[in-house]
Design an enzyme around this catalytic site. Structure first.
Site, PDB file in Angstrom:
ATOM      1  N   TYR A 111      -8.958  16.637   2.569  1.00  0.00           N
ATOM      2  CA  TYR A 111      -9.452  16.194   1.268  1.00  0.00           C
ATOM      3  C   TYR A 111     -10.774  16.875   0.967  1.00  0.00           C
ATOM      4  O   TYR A 111     -11.489  17.274   1.888  1.00  0.00           O
ATOM      5  CB  TYR A 111      -9.679  14.677   1.283  1.00  0.00           C
ATOM      6  N   TYR A 153       0.848  -1.204   0.000  1.00  0.00           N
ATOM      7  CA  TYR A 153       0.000   0.000   0.000  1.00  0.00           C
ATOM      8  C   TYR A 153       0.885   1.256   0.000  1.00  0.00           C
ATOM      9  O   TYR A 153       0.619   2.229  -0.699  1.00  0.00           O
ATOM     10  CB  TYR A 153      -0.931   0.001   1.218  1.00  0.00           C
ATOM     11  N   LYS A 201      -2.479  21.272  -2.778  1.00  0.00           N
ATOM     12  CA  LYS A 201      -1.567  20.152  -3.077  1.00  0.00           C
ATOM     13  C   LYS A 201      -2.122  19.303  -4.221  1.00  0.00           C
ATOM     14  O   LYS A 201      -3.275  18.870  -4.174  1.00  0.00           O
ATOM     15  CB  LYS A 201      -1.407  19.278  -1.832  1.00  0.00           C
ATOM     16  N   GLN A 204      -3.820  18.401   6.609  1.00  0.00           N
ATOM     17  CA  GLN A 204      -4.228  18.162   5.227  1.00  0.00           C
ATOM     18  C   GLN A 204      -5.702  17.791   5.169  1.00  0.00           C
ATOM     19  O   GLN A 204      -6.168  16.919   5.898  1.00  0.00           O
ATOM     20  CB  GLN A 204      -3.398  17.032   4.607  1.00  0.00           C
ATOM     21  N   ARG A 220       0.456   7.906  -7.406  1.00  0.00           N
ATOM     22  CA  ARG A 220      -0.626   7.023  -6.928  1.00  0.00           C
ATOM     23  C   ARG A 220      -1.967   7.364  -7.551  1.00  0.00           C
ATOM     24  O   ARG A 220      -2.968   6.737  -7.246  1.00  0.00           O
ATOM     25  CB  ARG A 220      -0.741   7.151  -5.402  1.00  0.00           C
ATOM     26  N   ARG A 259      -4.937   0.965  -7.848  1.00  0.00           N
ATOM     27  CA  ARG A 259      -3.593   0.444  -7.565  1.00  0.00           C
ATOM     28  C   ARG A 259      -3.666  -1.076  -7.586  1.00  0.00           C
ATOM     29  O   ARG A 259      -4.239  -1.693  -6.696  1.00  0.00           O
ATOM     30  CB  ARG A 259      -3.120   0.969  -6.213  1.00  0.00           C
ATOM     31  N   THR A 307      -5.697  19.015  -0.460  1.00  0.00           N
ATOM     32  CA  THR A 307      -5.301  18.098  -1.533  1.00  0.00           C
ATOM     33  C   THR A 307      -6.404  17.988  -2.575  1.00  0.00           C
ATOM     34  O   THR A 307      -7.540  17.640  -2.253  1.00  0.00           O
ATOM     35  CB  THR A 307      -4.977  16.706  -0.947  1.00  0.00           C
ATOM     36  N   SER A 337      -2.554  13.809   7.847  1.00  0.00           N
ATOM     37  CA  SER A 337      -3.544  13.468   6.820  1.00  0.00           C
ATOM     38  C   SER A 337      -4.953  13.465   7.398  1.00  0.00           C
ATOM     39  O   SER A 337      -5.153  13.126   8.572  1.00  0.00           O
ATOM     40  CB  SER A 337      -3.216  12.081   6.265  1.00  0.00           C
ATOM     41  N   HIS A 353       0.931  13.006  -6.287  1.00  0.00           N
ATOM     42  CA  HIS A 353       0.503  12.113  -5.204  1.00  0.00           C
ATOM     43  C   HIS A 353       1.430  10.888  -5.139  1.00  0.00           C
ATOM     44  O   HIS A 353       1.013   9.774  -4.848  1.00  0.00           O
ATOM     45  CB  HIS A 353      -0.952  11.671  -5.448  1.00  0.00           C
TER      46      HIS A 353
HETATM   47  C1  LIG Z   1       0.823   5.367   1.743  1.00  0.00           C
HETATM   48  C2  LIG Z   1       0.542   6.745   1.258  1.00  0.00           C
HETATM   49  C3  LIG Z   1      -0.603   7.409   1.716  1.00  0.00           C
HETATM   50  C4  LIG Z   1      -0.852   8.718   1.311  1.00  0.00           C
HETATM   51  N1  LIG Z   1      -1.934   9.389   1.835  1.00  0.00           N
HETATM   52  C5  LIG Z   1      -2.127  10.686   1.521  1.00  0.00           C
HETATM   53  C6  LIG Z   1      -3.142  11.439   2.164  1.00  0.00           C
HETATM   54  O1  LIG Z   1      -3.853  10.933   3.028  1.00  0.00           O
HETATM   55  N2  LIG Z   1      -3.302  12.738   1.792  1.00  0.00           N
HETATM   56  C7  LIG Z   1      -2.511  13.334   0.832  1.00  0.00           C
HETATM   57  O2  LIG Z   1      -2.684  14.503   0.519  1.00  0.00           O
HETATM   58  N3  LIG Z   1      -1.529  12.643   0.240  1.00  0.00           N
HETATM   59  C8  LIG Z   1      -1.300  11.352   0.562  1.00  0.00           C
HETATM   60  N4  LIG Z   1      -0.263  10.669  -0.009  1.00  0.00           N
HETATM   61  C9  LIG Z   1       0.634  11.363  -0.950  1.00  0.00           C
HETATM   62  C10 LIG Z   1       1.780  12.040  -0.189  1.00  0.00           C
HETATM   63  O3  LIG Z   1       1.327  13.145   0.543  1.00  0.00           O
HETATM   64  C11 LIG Z   1       2.864  12.546  -1.145  1.00  0.00           C
HETATM   65  O4  LIG Z   1       2.274  13.381  -2.128  1.00  0.00           O
HETATM   66  C12 LIG Z   1       3.633  11.433  -1.834  1.00  0.00           C
HETATM   67  O5  LIG Z   1       3.898  10.383  -0.950  1.00  0.00           O
HETATM   68  C13 LIG Z   1       4.937  12.003  -2.376  1.00  0.00           C
HETATM   69  O6  LIG Z   1       5.652  11.075  -3.073  1.00  0.00           O
HETATM   70  P1  LIG Z   1       6.862  10.220  -2.443  1.00  0.00           P
HETATM   71  O7  LIG Z   1       6.199   9.181  -1.585  1.00  0.00           O
HETATM   72  O8  LIG Z   1       7.506   9.657  -3.646  1.00  0.00           O
HETATM   73  O9  LIG Z   1       7.715  11.145  -1.626  1.00  0.00           O
HETATM   74  C14 LIG Z   1       0.013   9.358   0.391  1.00  0.00           C
HETATM   75  C15 LIG Z   1       1.170   8.684  -0.055  1.00  0.00           C
HETATM   76  C16 LIG Z   1       1.440   7.401   0.375  1.00  0.00           C
HETATM   77  C17 LIG Z   1       2.693   6.729  -0.091  1.00  0.00           C
END
Ligand SMILES: Cc1cc2nc3c(=O)[nH]c(=O)nc-3n(C[C@H](O)[C@H](O)[C@H](O)COP(=O)(O)O)c2cc1C
Length: 381
Positions: free
Chosen positions: A129, A24, A251, A127, A278, A164, A155, A106, A275
């Site tokens: 949503y 995940y 974001k 943060q 993702r 995914r 975000t 988050s 993101h």
């Molecule tokens: C497991 C996971 C959960 C995430 N959950 C959120 C979230 O709840 N809110 C959000 O704005 N971004 C979320 N993100 C995105 C991160 O804030 C961030 O944009 C991203 O991890 C950056 O890329 P990097 O992991 O390559 O540094 C998540 C990323 C991951 C890996």
């Protein structure tokens, strides 16, 4: 196991976590092209080595939104952080605080705002949503403000959740997911003891606080799917802008036109982000998107960027490409999963050390001197 880099922390996290959680964190959307490009494009940015300029006095700190940061880095918001290590949001926030940088909580964290905020000295970032339930959004904003959060990270790149593939295979979703997760936990006893038993409640703390009843992990995917709001537009953000007293950061910006809209809207900052690969697979990496966005809005709004940053050199590259500061996601999450608060502290020390080496060997003594001038000519733009 010797740990000297994010890659080492990733390997240690993979050992410790049940696969449904490791994948995940580690995975991205669809064929994971953007996930790979985030890392590869950044790694391909060449810097100009400059020497013999007396670099004995180096300052890695910056001012951002009225706060002093010891390094130009903030922790990105990551959902379910409390599932990777016991009460993980608290541990990550404490490590960020000790290093003098912001932690962003988050919306879909395990620990609620009220559990984390009192554990740290500096104000937390929050943060949010875009969700169909505007009552929840208002409630979350009120609670964040009451807990002393300053900066709101809004975000906007998740009007729908990205698919995914790994999640279906790993047991995060898909057939017999609960049963598969149970067996994986049994086979990872260190995690099962630390998080499975001692890390309870396994809850979406902020959402439960609003609903007045527990929102367990089994509800997580369903809740997300049902609540993301595909109808959102800039107009819907106006009441939030009016309501939120502190800086507001958008974001999930990847295009110069959207960056200009963020300036027109009156945002204080943007996070150039896909993101972490993702969401929409096939979009530009943040490294490739940054120069055009910086050309369009630099100086009018603070530019933060994440996605693919794994070390201190990447932080310097990101700033040279046009950002004012960087954010990190997976890098600190791997360290947290592997070694908790002390792991995140160690990772931040590694990051700072590497930044210092990069600044010394590019002959810049302060962060504001990290500009496009550092880039080898054909890498610009
Ligand atoms: C497991 C996971 C959960 C995430 N959950 C959120 C979230 O709840 N809110 C959000 O704005 N971004 C979320 N993100 C995105 C991160 O804030 C961030 O944009 C991203 O991890 C950056 O890329 P990097 O992991 O390559 O540094 C998540 C990323 C991951 C890996």
């Amino acid at each position: 196991m010797i740990i000297s880099s994010t890659a080492d922390y990733r390997a240690a996290a993979q050992k410790r976590l049940p696969p449904f959680l490791f994948h995940y964190i580690d995975g991205g959307a669809y064929a994971e092209q953007t996930l790979r490009r985030n890392v590869e494009d950044l790694a391909a940015v060449a810097l100009r080595q400059r020497v013999l300029k007396d670099m004995s006095r180096l300052d890695t700190s910056i001012e951002l939104f009225g706060e002093k940061l010891s390094i130009p880095v903030a922790l990105s918001p990551v959902g379910l952080t409390g599932m990777y290590r016991r009460r993980g949001e608290v541990q990550a926030a404490r490590a960020a605080d000790a290093h003098g940088i912001p932690f962003t909580m988050s919306t879909v964290s395990v620990c609620p705002i009220e559990e984390v905020a009192p554990e740290i000295k500096r104000p937390m970032w929050f943060q949010l949503y875009v969700l169909k339930d505007r009552g929840f959004m208002r409630n979350a904003l009120e609670r964040a403000q009451a807990a002393g959060c300053t900066t709101l990270v809004f975000t906007v790149d998740m009007p729908v959740p990205g698919a995914r593939y790994r999640d279906a295979h790993s047991g995060m979703s898909g057939p017999n997911a609960a049963l598969r997760r149970y067996w994986q936990s049994v086979l990872h006893p260190r995690w099962a003891l630390d998080v499975g038993l001692q890390g309870r409640p396994h809850d979406l703390g902020n959402i439960s606080a609003y609903r007045g009843s527990p929102t367990g992990l089994q509800d997580y995917m369903g809740w997300l799917g049902a609540n993301f709001d595909a109808s959102i537009s800039w107009k819907d953000l106006e009441w939030i802008r009016a309501f939120w007293k502190g800086p507001m950061v958008i974001k999930g910006i990847l295009d110069p036109e959207d960056a200009k809209d963020a300036v027109r809207f009156g945002a204080d900052g943007i996070v150039v982000s896909n993101h972490g690969g993702r969401q929409l697979d096939g979009v530009l990496s943040s490294a490739r998107a940054l120069p055009a966005i910086a050309d369009a809005v630099k100086g009018q709004i603070k530019i933060l960027a994440d996605s693919g940053i794994r070390n201190g050199l990447d932080v310097v590259r990101t700033i040279a490409l046009g950002a004012d500061a960087a954010m990190i996601g997976r890098a600190y999450i791997y360290a947290l999963a592997a070694a908790g608060e002390s792991g995140v502290k160690h990772l931040l020390e590694l990051l700072e050390k590497e930044m210092r080496v990069a600044m010394t060997l590019t002959s810049v003594s302060k962060v504001s001197d990290i500009t496009g001038e550092l880039l080898v000519r054909e890498m610009k733009g």
